[in-house]
Design a protein around this motif. Sequence first.
Motif, short mmCIF file in Angstrom:
data_model
loop_
_atom_site.label_atom_id
_atom_site.label_comp_id
_atom_site.label_asym_id
_atom_site.label_seq_id
_atom_site.Cartn_x
_atom_site.Cartn_y
_atom_site.Cartn_z
N ALA A 117 21.15 -16.43 65.98
CA ALA A 117 20.71 -15.04 65.84
C ALA A 117 20.15 -14.61 67.03
O ALA A 117 19.62 -15.17 67.92
CB ALA A 117 19.67 -15.37 64.67
N PHE A 153 18.34 -10.85 69.16
CA PHE A 153 17.91 -9.54 69.31
C PHE A 153 17.79 -9.20 70.71
O PHE A 153 17.59 -10.27 71.41
CB PHE A 153 16.75 -9.44 68.34
CG PHE A 153 15.50 -9.69 68.73
CD1 PHE A 153 14.66 -8.83 69.59
CD2 PHE A 153 15.05 -11.01 68.80
CE1 PHE A 153 13.59 -9.29 70.22
CE2 PHE A 153 13.84 -11.53 69.23
CZ PHE A 153 12.78 -10.61 69.84
N ILE A 204 18.93 -15.71 56.88
CA ILE A 204 18.89 -14.65 57.92
C ILE A 204 19.33 -13.37 57.66
O ILE A 204 18.72 -12.33 58.19
CB ILE A 204 19.63 -15.33 59.35
CG1 ILE A 204 19.05 -16.68 59.56
CG2 ILE A 204 19.84 -14.29 60.36
CD1 ILE A 204 19.77 -17.41 60.32
N ASP A 244 16.52 -11.71 54.97
CA ASP A 244 15.28 -11.78 55.58
C ASP A 244 14.70 -11.86 57.02
O ASP A 244 13.81 -11.76 57.40
CB ASP A 244 14.39 -13.12 54.95
CG ASP A 244 14.57 -13.26 53.41
OD1 ASP A 244 14.66 -12.16 52.81
OD2 ASP A 244 14.81 -14.30 52.92
N GLY A 245 15.94 -11.85 57.89
CA GLY A 245 15.85 -11.85 59.21
C GLY A 245 15.50 -13.31 59.69
O GLY A 245 15.55 -14.34 58.94
#
Length: 86
Positions: free
Chosen positions: A49, A51, A71, A74-75
């Motif tokens: 994941a 960012f 993921i 909900d992230g």
Amino acid sequence: MAGANPREYAANGPPTATRGETRMTMEMRMGLESMKSKLAADGIEYILALFVDINGAAKVKQVPVGCFEDIVKDGAGFAGAAVWGM
């Protein structure tokens, strides 16, 4: 239909929404199911994941593939400390 697997569509006909499900959520569910099947078929055990923080630095978290749907929905739950300089 976006996100639908053409082979599944040919074999099973068009996907149907469950009670109270919109077309968009149905397409997202079909996309998730297709992606989970692909990850399993390819033997993927972990995913990354990612960012990009406010400074332009990539922040990555390794997550077991079993948490893929969490993921997406909900992230990844990055800690606030992951964004330094703020």
